[in-house]
Design a protein around this motif. Structure first.
Motif, PDB file in Angstrom:
ATOM      1  N   ALA A 132      62.075   0.478  71.296  1.00 41.49           N
ATOM      2  CA  ALA A 132      63.257   0.559  70.435  1.00 41.49           C
ATOM      3  C   ALA A 132      64.341   1.227  71.251  1.00 41.49           C
ATOM      4  O   ALA A 132      64.067   2.135  72.050  1.00 41.49           O
ATOM      5  CB  ALA A 132      62.978   1.349  69.164  1.00 41.49           C
ATOM      6  N   LYS A 196      68.330  -1.574  60.221  1.00 40.55           N
ATOM      7  CA  LYS A 196      68.123  -3.001  60.466  1.00 40.55           C
ATOM      8  C   LYS A 196      69.109  -3.536  61.509  1.00 40.55           C
ATOM      9  O   LYS A 196      68.776  -4.421  62.296  1.00 40.55           O
ATOM     10  CB  LYS A 196      68.255  -3.790  59.164  1.00 40.55           C
ATOM     11  CG  LYS A 196      67.810  -5.246  59.320  1.00 40.55           C
ATOM     12  CD  LYS A 196      67.794  -5.977  58.007  1.00 40.55           C
ATOM     13  CE  LYS A 196      67.259  -7.395  58.187  1.00 40.55           C
ATOM     14  NZ  LYS A 196      68.000  -8.186  59.178  1.00 40.55           N
ATOM     15  N   VAL A 199      67.713  -3.400  64.994  1.00 34.64           N
ATOM     16  CA  VAL A 199      66.732  -4.455  65.271  1.00 34.64           C
ATOM     17  C   VAL A 199      67.448  -5.783  65.493  1.00 34.64           C
ATOM     18  O   VAL A 199      67.100  -6.546  66.394  1.00 34.64           O
ATOM     19  CB  VAL A 199      65.722  -4.555  64.115  1.00 34.64           C
ATOM     20  CG1 VAL A 199      64.716  -5.671  64.375  1.00 34.64           C
ATOM     21  CG2 VAL A 199      64.998  -3.225  63.923  1.00 34.64           C
ATOM     22  N   CYS A 208      67.471 -10.501  63.043  1.00 34.85           N
ATOM     23  CA  CYS A 208      66.018 -10.472  63.124  1.00 34.85           C
ATOM     24  C   CYS A 208      65.471 -11.387  62.024  1.00 34.85           C
ATOM     25  O   CYS A 208      65.710 -11.157  60.837  1.00 34.85           O
ATOM     26  CB  CYS A 208      65.500  -9.050  62.942  1.00 34.85           C
ATOM     27  SG  CYS A 208      63.702  -8.901  62.963  1.00 34.85           S
ATOM     28  N   CYS A 212      59.576 -12.814  62.900  1.00 30.36           N
ATOM     29  CA  CYS A 212      59.207 -11.592  63.610  1.00 30.36           C
ATOM     30  C   CYS A 212      58.028 -10.885  62.950  1.00 30.36           C
ATOM     31  O   CYS A 212      57.351 -10.078  63.581  1.00 30.36           O
ATOM     32  CB  CYS A 212      60.405 -10.646  63.706  1.00 30.36           C
ATOM     33  SG  CYS A 212      61.646 -11.172  64.905  1.00 30.36           S
ATOM     34  N   ASN A 220      61.842 -12.591  70.815  1.00 26.44           N
ATOM     35  CA  ASN A 220      61.724 -11.335  70.063  1.00 26.44           C
ATOM     36  C   ASN A 220      60.754 -10.331  70.690  1.00 26.44           C
ATOM     37  O   ASN A 220      60.327  -9.384  70.036  1.00 26.44           O
ATOM     38  CB  ASN A 220      61.314 -11.620  68.608  1.00 26.44           C
ATOM     39  CG  ASN A 220      59.887 -12.135  68.487  1.00 26.44           C
ATOM     40  OD1 ASN A 220      59.131 -12.186  69.451  1.00 26.44           O
ATOM     41  ND2 ASN A 220      59.504 -12.532  67.286  1.00 26.44           N
ATOM     42  N   CYS A 223      61.714  -6.913  70.089  1.00 22.52           N
ATOM     43  CA  CYS A 223      62.094  -6.609  68.711  1.00 22.52           C
ATOM     44  C   CYS A 223      61.092  -5.611  68.133  1.00 22.52           C
ATOM     45  O   CYS A 223      59.887  -5.890  68.079  1.00 22.52           O
ATOM     46  CB  CYS A 223      62.111  -7.882  67.869  1.00 22.52           C
ATOM     47  SG  CYS A 223      62.330  -7.574  66.098  1.00 22.52           S
ATOM     48  N   TYR A 224      61.587  -4.472  67.702  1.00 24.30           N
ATOM     49  CA  TYR A 224      60.719  -3.411  67.194  1.00 24.30           C
ATOM     50  C   TYR A 224      59.910  -3.887  65.992  1.00 24.30           C
ATOM     51  O   TYR A 224      58.705  -3.626  65.896  1.00 24.30           O
ATOM     52  CB  TYR A 224      61.573  -2.209  66.822  1.00 24.30           C
ATOM     53  CG  TYR A 224      60.805  -1.031  66.265  1.00 24.30           C
ATOM     54  CD1 TYR A 224      60.028  -0.229  67.094  1.00 24.30           C
ATOM     55  CD2 TYR A 224      60.885  -0.707  64.907  1.00 24.30           C
ATOM     56  CE1 TYR A 224      59.333   0.858  66.594  1.00 24.30           C
ATOM     57  CE2 TYR A 224      60.198   0.386  64.390  1.00 24.30           C
ATOM     58  CZ  TYR A 224      59.423   1.163  65.239  1.00 24.30           C
ATOM     59  OH  TYR A 224      58.731   2.235  64.734  1.00 24.30           O
ATOM     60  N   ARG A 225      60.543  -4.600  65.080  1.00 28.77           N
ATOM     61  CA  ARG A 225      59.809  -5.074  63.908  1.00 28.77           C
ATOM     62  C   ARG A 225      58.695  -6.034  64.312  1.00 28.77           C
ATOM     63  O   ARG A 225      57.571  -5.940  63.814  1.00 28.77           O
ATOM     64  CB  ARG A 225      60.751  -5.754  62.907  1.00 28.77           C
ATOM     65  CG  ARG A 225      60.038  -6.153  61.619  1.00 28.77           C
ATOM     66  CD  ARG A 225      60.979  -6.525  60.485  1.00 28.77           C
ATOM     67  NE  ARG A 225      61.624  -7.801  60.681  1.00 28.77           N
ATOM     68  CZ  ARG A 225      61.921  -8.649  59.679  1.00 28.77           C
ATOM     69  NH1 ARG A 225      61.626  -8.327  58.434  1.00 28.77           N
ATOM     70  NH2 ARG A 225      62.533  -9.779  59.915  1.00 28.77           N
ATOM     71  N   LEU A 259      64.790  -0.670  57.926  1.00 28.19           N
ATOM     72  CA  LEU A 259      63.701  -1.638  57.779  1.00 28.19           C
ATOM     73  C   LEU A 259      62.874  -1.351  56.530  1.00 28.19           C
ATOM     74  O   LEU A 259      62.561  -0.204  56.220  1.00 28.19           O
ATOM     75  CB  LEU A 259      62.785  -1.601  59.010  1.00 28.19           C
ATOM     76  CG  LEU A 259      63.362  -2.144  60.313  1.00 28.19           C
ATOM     77  CD1 LEU A 259      62.386  -1.906  61.471  1.00 28.19           C
ATOM     78  CD2 LEU A 259      63.674  -3.631  60.195  1.00 28.19           C
TER      79      LEU A 259
END
Length: 335
Positions: A132, A196, A199, A208, A212, A220, A223-225, A259
């Motif tokens: 992140a 959000k 992300v 996002c 994901c 992605n 992408c943290y999510r 998120l």
């Protein structure tokens, strides 16, 4: 002949003590980081220095007093212990150092010590499994900002994430197996929250997407999510937990634009559905800290009981688990 490779472990940080006078500068340094609160400079300064820190420091101090032990901050002493064990595993060709992104031991001070060691190579290993910008990105930027001013810049290697490393997954699996997972009504995989918008910035499209939550691909992969959901799938697969028995959720939000689903809301909903026992993983953290010991182990326990539940059981962080130390060693050697 001395060590030729320096290893810099970087964790998030902790106040020097739970006193308000030490919590205030910690919060100020942390929240003034533009990668943490990514809004225009002036707006951030006003929000953090005139609103958040003055009101939050006394409350945070009270929480840190609950967290503090005779050994000090759990995040610091668990990280220090992991560093010592990693040094033993790597041997004399490596020099292991620990820094905190915020407060002490500070990145500039630790890097100055490393500069004097004249390492041929430095491996930078932020202790955040999922990338992140607010965690790994901030730590790496701080390190690079300091090193960029050196007259001699050695070879630098950066470990950006390792959410899917087999030993990382196995270490959490071993932690979980001390509990009878089948006896719990539901399992939560609770990750630290992010706005959000942060992300979304990872994606070329600026958004996002729902995929994901189901796969990691070339678009992605940072992408943290996406990597949080991937971590969960790997852990659930190893532990034989079916998808209907767990929920991925996000804790420690500042507002409603972070998120979702929110971990505290999920805990409340589980209790209201008549569940009595839930097991909670927090796989974004590799050392127990305020977010695991207090937020999950204490605050969520009270919330669960208030709504009819009995027990919230935290699966402890990796701390100094032997398999986690093996994971760190492998990450360093293969960097």
């Amino acid at each position: 002949m001395g060590a030729t490779t320096g290893v810099l472990l970087v964790n998030l940080g902790t106040p020097d003590s739970p006193a308000v006078g030490d919590v205030r500068p910690y919060l100020s340094q942390f929240l003034n980081d533009p990668r943490v609160i990514d809004i225009p400079w002036l707006s951030r300064k006003v929000l953090v220095n005139l609103v958040i820190v003055p009101f939050r420091a006394p409350k945070s101090s009270a929480i840190y007093k609950k967290l503090w032990t005779d050994k000090g901050s759990p995040l610091l002493y668990h990280s220090e212990n992991a560093g010592k064990l990693l040094q033993q595993s790597l041997g004399p060709d490596f020099g292991v150092h620990l820094a905190m992104r915020y407060k002490n031991p500070s990145v500039p001070d630790v890097l100055e010590e490393m500069r004097k060691r004249n390492y041929k190579t430095i491996v930078v290993l932020p202790m955040f499994p999922q990338y992140a910008s607010a965690s790994t990105g901030s730590a790496v930027q701080e390190v690079m900002d300091v090193i960029s001013k050196w007259w001699v810049i050695p070879q630098i290697k950066v470990v950006s994430q390792y959410y899917d490393h087999p030993l990382f997954i196995d270490a959490f699996v071993q932690r979980a197996r001390q509990y009878d997972i089948s006896s719990y009504d539901h399992i939560l995989f609770s990750y630290h929250g992010l706005p959000k918008r942060q992300v979304d910035k990872v994606h070329l499209s600026g958004v996002c997407k729902d995929n994901c939550m189901h796969e990691v691909n070339e678009e992605n992969k940072f992408c943290y999510r996406a990597t949080c959901y991937a971590t969960t799938r790997l852990l659930a697969g190893q532990l034989g937990i079916s998808s209907d028995r767990y929920t991925v959720c996000f804790q420690s939000r500042l507002d409603e634009k972070w998120l979702q689903p929110f971990s505290d809301k999920v805990v409340e909903e589980c209790a209201k559905k008549g569940m009595k026992k839930i097991l909670v993983f927090s796989p974004a953290f590799t050392a127990d800290c305020l977010e695991t010991v207090i937020e999950i182990g204490d605050e969520y326990q009270h919330l669960f009981k208030e709504n009819g539940g009995d027990k919230v059981q935290l699966v402890e962080s990796l701390n100094d688990h032997p398999t986690w130390i093996k994971c760190l060693e492998d990450l360093v050697r293969t960097a």
